[in-house]
Scaffold this motif. Structure first.
Motif, PDB file in Angstrom:
ATOM      1  N   ILE A  62       0.854  -1.190   0.000  1.00 50.00           N
ATOM      2  CA  ILE A  62       0.000   0.000   0.000  1.00 50.00           C
ATOM      3  C   ILE A  62       0.887   1.236   0.000  1.00 50.00           C
ATOM      4  N   LEU A  63       0.649   2.119  -0.977  1.00 50.04           N
ATOM      5  CA  LEU A  63       1.270   3.449  -0.992  1.00 50.04           C
ATOM      6  C   LEU A  63       0.215   4.387  -0.421  1.00 50.04           C
ATOM      7  N   LEU A  64       0.530   5.067   0.676  1.00 45.45           N
ATOM      8  CA  LEU A  64      -0.472   5.816   1.423  1.00 45.45           C
ATOM      9  C   LEU A  64      -0.017   7.254   1.646  1.00 45.45           C
ATOM     10  N   ASP A  65      -0.794   8.200   1.120  1.00 47.73           N
ATOM     11  CA  ASP A  65      -0.498   9.613   1.313  1.00 47.73           C
ATOM     12  C   ASP A  65      -0.800   9.998   2.759  1.00 47.73           C
ATOM     13  N   VAL A  66      -0.089  10.988   3.282  1.00 43.44           N
ATOM     14  CA  VAL A  66      -0.325  11.444   4.656  1.00 43.44           C
ATOM     15  C   VAL A  66      -1.591  12.290   4.728  1.00 43.44           C
ATOM     16  N   MET A  67      -1.686  13.308   3.878  1.00 44.12           N
ATOM     17  CA  MET A  67      -2.824  14.213   3.920  1.00 44.12           C
ATOM     18  C   MET A  67      -3.909  13.732   2.954  1.00 44.12           C
ATOM     19  N   LEU A  68      -5.013  13.260   3.531  1.00 45.49           N
ATOM     20  CA  LEU A  68      -6.104  12.690   2.726  1.00 45.49           C
ATOM     21  C   LEU A  68      -7.406  13.431   3.009  1.00 45.49           C
ATOM     22  N   GLY A  69      -7.409  14.735   2.786  1.00 46.58           N
ATOM     23  CA  GLY A  69      -8.603  15.515   3.074  1.00 46.58           C
ATOM     24  C   GLY A  69      -8.844  15.546   4.576  1.00 46.58           C
ATOM     25  N   VAL A  70     -10.002  15.052   5.013  1.00 48.23           N
ATOM     26  CA  VAL A  70     -10.327  15.073   6.446  1.00 48.23           C
ATOM     27  C   VAL A  70      -9.635  13.941   7.199  1.00 48.23           C
ATOM     28  N   LEU A  71      -9.094  12.963   6.497  1.00 46.79           N
ATOM     29  CA  LEU A  71      -8.424  11.830   7.141  1.00 46.79           C
ATOM     30  C   LEU A  71      -6.911  12.036   7.131  1.00 46.79           C
ATOM     31  N   ASP A  72      -6.245  11.424   8.084  1.00 48.71           N
ATOM     32  CA  ASP A  72      -4.788  11.499   8.181  1.00 48.71           C
ATOM     33  C   ASP A  72      -4.225  10.110   7.890  1.00 48.71           C
ATOM     34  N   GLY A  73      -3.381  10.025   6.862  1.00 44.33           N
ATOM     35  CA  GLY A  73      -2.805   8.746   6.474  1.00 44.33           C
ATOM     36  C   GLY A  73      -2.011   8.082   7.580  1.00 44.33           C
ATOM     37  N   ARG A  74      -1.437   8.885   8.494  1.00 42.82           N
ATOM     38  CA  ARG A  74      -0.686   8.310   9.605  1.00 42.82           C
ATOM     39  C   ARG A  74      -1.611   7.519  10.529  1.00 42.82           C
ATOM     40  N   ASP A  75      -2.817   8.032  10.724  1.00 42.81           N
ATOM     41  CA  ASP A  75      -3.788   7.303  11.546  1.00 42.81           C
ATOM     42  C   ASP A  75      -4.217   6.013  10.844  1.00 42.81           C
ATOM     43  N   LEU A  76      -4.407   6.092   9.521  1.00 40.63           N
ATOM     44  CA  LEU A  76      -4.788   4.892   8.763  1.00 40.63           C
ATOM     45  C   LEU A  76      -3.659   3.867   8.797  1.00 40.63           C
ATOM     46  N   CYS A  77      -2.416   4.326   8.676  1.00 40.77           N
ATOM     47  CA  CYS A  77      -1.266   3.431   8.757  1.00 40.77           C
ATOM     48  C   CYS A  77      -1.251   2.722  10.107  1.00 40.77           C
ATOM     49  N   ASN A  78      -1.489   3.468  11.158  1.00 39.70           N
ATOM     50  CA  ASN A  78      -1.509   2.905  12.502  1.00 39.70           C
ATOM     51  C   ASN A  78      -2.588   1.826  12.611  1.00 39.70           C
ATOM     52  N   LEU A  79      -3.769   2.109  12.062  1.00 38.46           N
ATOM     53  CA  LEU A  79      -4.851   1.126  12.091  1.00 38.46           C
ATOM     54  C   LEU A  79      -4.467  -0.141  11.318  1.00 38.46           C
ATOM     55  N   LEU A  80      -3.840   0.035  10.154  1.00 37.80           N
ATOM     56  CA  LEU A  80      -3.435  -1.118   9.336  1.00 37.80           C
ATOM     57  C   LEU A  80      -2.392  -1.960  10.066  1.00 37.80           C
ATOM     58  N   LYS A  81      -1.423  -1.294  10.694  1.00 35.23           N
ATOM     59  CA  LYS A  81      -0.333  -2.008  11.362  1.00 35.23           C
ATOM     60  C   LYS A  81      -0.783  -2.681  12.658  1.00 35.23           C
TER      61      LYS A  81
END
Length: 120
Positions: A49-68
């Motif tokens: 997964i290539l994941l951008d940090v700034m995703l509008g109202v969502l933060d890619g860092r939070d999504l990364c944390n959830l995935l990991k």
């Protein structure tokens, strides 16, 4: 064929990455609405997964944390991409991506980092 999911809220960036990695022989799936991430992972079953940090109202860092922290997705390598953050910023959110690419990115750097994660 290895599958790569690219998550970025810029459709132009998605298209560029899809062209670059598609030409390298990868099956690439772009997602600009990060709220659909879990469903897309289930449907597409990516190897990376290539994941951008700034995703509008969502933060890619939070999504990364959830995935990991999810046993169903923690095996999938995540490469964070950002124009405004660096790898040190990832630790602020307890995000531990497998790698990081700064925007604007060098095409060869992108190809090399993706290849290294998929070979690991």
């Amino acid at each position: 064929m290895k599958k790569i999911l690219v998550v970025d809220d810029s459709k132009e960036i998605l298209e560029v990455i899809e062209l670059i990695l598609g030409a390298e022989g990868y099956e690439v799936n772009g997602l600009w609405d990060a709220s659909k991430l879990n469903q897309r992972i289930t449907d597409f079953n990516p190897d990376l997964i290539l994941l951008d940090v700034m995703l509008g109202v969502l933060d890619g860092r939070d999504l990364c944390n959830l995935l990991k922290n999810n046993k169903l997705t923690n095996h999938i390598p995540v490469i964070m991409i950002s124009a405004s953050h660096n790898l040190g910023d990832m630790k602020d959110r307890i995000c531990h991506p497998n790698d990081f690419i700064a925007k604007p990115f060098d095409i060869n750097n992108l190809i090399n980092k993706v290849g290294a994660q998929l070979a690991a």
